[in-house]
Scaffold this active site. Structure first.
Site, PDB file in Angstrom:
ATOM      1  N   GLY A  51       0.769  -1.247   0.000  1.00 51.28           N
ATOM      2  CA  GLY A  51       0.000   0.000   0.000  1.00 51.28           C
ATOM      3  C   GLY A  51       0.794   1.288   0.000  1.00 51.28           C
ATOM      4  O   GLY A  51       0.316   2.300  -0.505  1.00 51.28           O
ATOM      5  N   GLU A 106       3.703   4.065   6.353  1.00 52.03           N
ATOM      6  CA  GLU A 106       2.472   3.280   6.171  1.00 52.03           C
ATOM      7  C   GLU A 106       1.469   4.064   5.336  1.00 52.03           C
ATOM      8  O   GLU A 106       1.426   5.293   5.400  1.00 52.03           O
ATOM      9  CB  GLU A 106       1.842   2.973   7.535  1.00 52.03           C
ATOM     10  N   ASP A 110      -5.575   1.489  10.429  1.00 53.26           N
ATOM     11  CA  ASP A 110      -6.982   1.197  10.691  1.00 53.26           C
ATOM     12  C   ASP A 110      -7.121   0.706  12.141  1.00 53.26           C
ATOM     13  O   ASP A 110      -7.263   1.506  13.055  1.00 53.26           O
ATOM     14  CB  ASP A 110      -7.473   0.159   9.676  1.00 53.26           C
ATOM     15  N   LYS A 138      -7.458   6.048  10.326  1.00 54.52           N
ATOM     16  CA  LYS A 138      -8.859   5.726  10.617  1.00 54.52           C
ATOM     17  C   LYS A 138      -9.055   5.737  12.121  1.00 54.52           C
ATOM     18  O   LYS A 138      -8.237   6.241  12.860  1.00 54.52           O
ATOM     19  CB  LYS A 138      -9.202   4.352  10.039  1.00 54.52           C
TER      20      LYS A 138
HETATM   21  P1  IMP Z   1      -4.574  -2.263  10.516  1.00 56.27           P
HETATM   22  O1  IMP Z   1      -3.614  -3.353  10.891  1.00 56.27           O
HETATM   23  O2  IMP Z   1      -5.996  -2.628  10.826  1.00 56.27           O
HETATM   24  O3  IMP Z   1      -4.196  -0.907  11.084  1.00 56.27           O
HETATM   25  O4  IMP Z   1      -4.583  -2.186   8.960  1.00 56.27           O
HETATM   26  C1  IMP Z   1      -3.547  -1.642   8.297  1.00 56.27           C
HETATM   27  C2  IMP Z   1      -3.437  -2.115   6.867  1.00 56.27           C
HETATM   28  O5  IMP Z   1      -4.669  -2.572   6.306  1.00 56.27           O
HETATM   29  C3  IMP Z   1      -3.015  -0.947   6.048  1.00 56.27           C
HETATM   30  O6  IMP Z   1      -1.616  -0.875   5.967  1.00 56.27           O
HETATM   31  C4  IMP Z   1      -3.657  -1.217   4.704  1.00 56.27           C
HETATM   32  O7  IMP Z   1      -2.778  -1.949   3.896  1.00 56.27           O
HETATM   33  C5  IMP Z   1      -4.878  -2.028   5.013  1.00 56.27           C
HETATM   34  N1  IMP Z   1      -6.092  -1.157   5.051  1.00 56.27           N
HETATM   35  C6  IMP Z   1      -6.744  -0.715   6.129  1.00 56.27           C
HETATM   36  N2  IMP Z   1      -7.795   0.048   5.801  1.00 56.27           N
HETATM   37  C7  IMP Z   1      -7.788   0.124   4.449  1.00 56.27           C
HETATM   38  C8  IMP Z   1      -8.623   0.796   3.487  1.00 56.27           C
HETATM   39  O8  IMP Z   1      -9.593   1.514   3.787  1.00 56.27           O
HETATM   40  N3  IMP Z   1      -8.275   0.633   2.183  1.00 56.27           N
HETATM   41  C9  IMP Z   1      -7.223  -0.134   1.790  1.00 56.27           C
HETATM   42  N4  IMP Z   1      -6.418  -0.782   2.642  1.00 56.27           N
HETATM   43  C10 IMP Z   1      -6.693  -0.659   3.969  1.00 56.27           C
HETATM   44 MG    MG Z   2      -0.487  -1.336   4.427  1.00 60.85          MG
END
Ligand code: IMP
Ligand code: MG
Length: 182
Positions: A51, A106, A110, A138
């Protein structure tokens, strides 16, 4: 309006949210701060694949400080919009972290699970310093017990795509950030 913008506007699943111009302006703003904070140092930027590939490439080209670059690859989403709650390391680092100034880049935070995993991994290699850059934030920021020093934009708790971010590997090449409807 260019061809890509026309295609975005004709796609009823995509709602334009952050324009290319606003992203560029914010990337420059973050780079200016990093230039100031790391003057005289040679930080290693660690991009989190896939990403962050566009964001990190725009960011490092705005830097005046010397840098090194490496990448990590994690998996937690697969092709789903909801995190599996489990982080796996798909590609480890190649660089030596010990005693170095590390900046992790990053695309979006999320739940905060991925960034916590990365932090533990990097701290176990004893860097001189460790900071984080996240283009999008987020809701999960409040779950973190450490600071994200350089940030781009807050986004609502919706799935966003474009500027490197995908849904099932699609939409990474959009120049703007869009909310994926449905
Ligand atoms: P986390 O571990 O839940 O914080 O998610 C982080 C990873 O999930 C990010 O580095 C993104 O690659 C992916 N991700 C989270 N939300 C989104 C979104 O809305 N669109 C696309 N990828 C997302
Ligand atoms: Mg990511």
């Amino acid at each position: 309006m260019n061809l890509q913008q026309k295609r975005v506007r004709n796609n009823s699943n995509l709602k334009p949210y952050i324009s290319k111009a606003r992203i560029q302006e914010r990337v420059k703003h973050i780079a200016r701060k990093i230039n100031k904070d790391y003057e005289g140092k040679v930080p290693i930027f660690i991009g989190v694949l896939n990403g962050s590939f566009i964001f990190i490439s725009d960011l490092v080209r705005e830097l005046k400080v010397d840098t090194e670059i490496d990448f990590l690859k994690l998996s937690s989403y697969g092709d789903s919009k909801i995190s599996s709650g489990e982080v796996r390391l798909l590609k480890d680092l190649n660089c030596t972290i010990e005693g170095r100034d590390i900046i992790v880049v990053e695309d979006i935070i999320d739940s905060g699970l991925s960034i916590k995993y990365i932090r533990d991994l990097i701290l176990s290699h004893k860097p001189a310093s460790l900071e984080f850059v996240a283009l999008l934030l987020k809701k999960g920021l409040s779950n973190l017990d450490f600071e994200i020093k350089y940030t781009g934009f807050r986004v609502p708790d919706k799935f966003v795509v474009g500027y490197g971010l995908d849904y099932a590997q699609k939409y990474r090449n959009l120049k703007e950030i869009c909310i994926l409807k449905n």
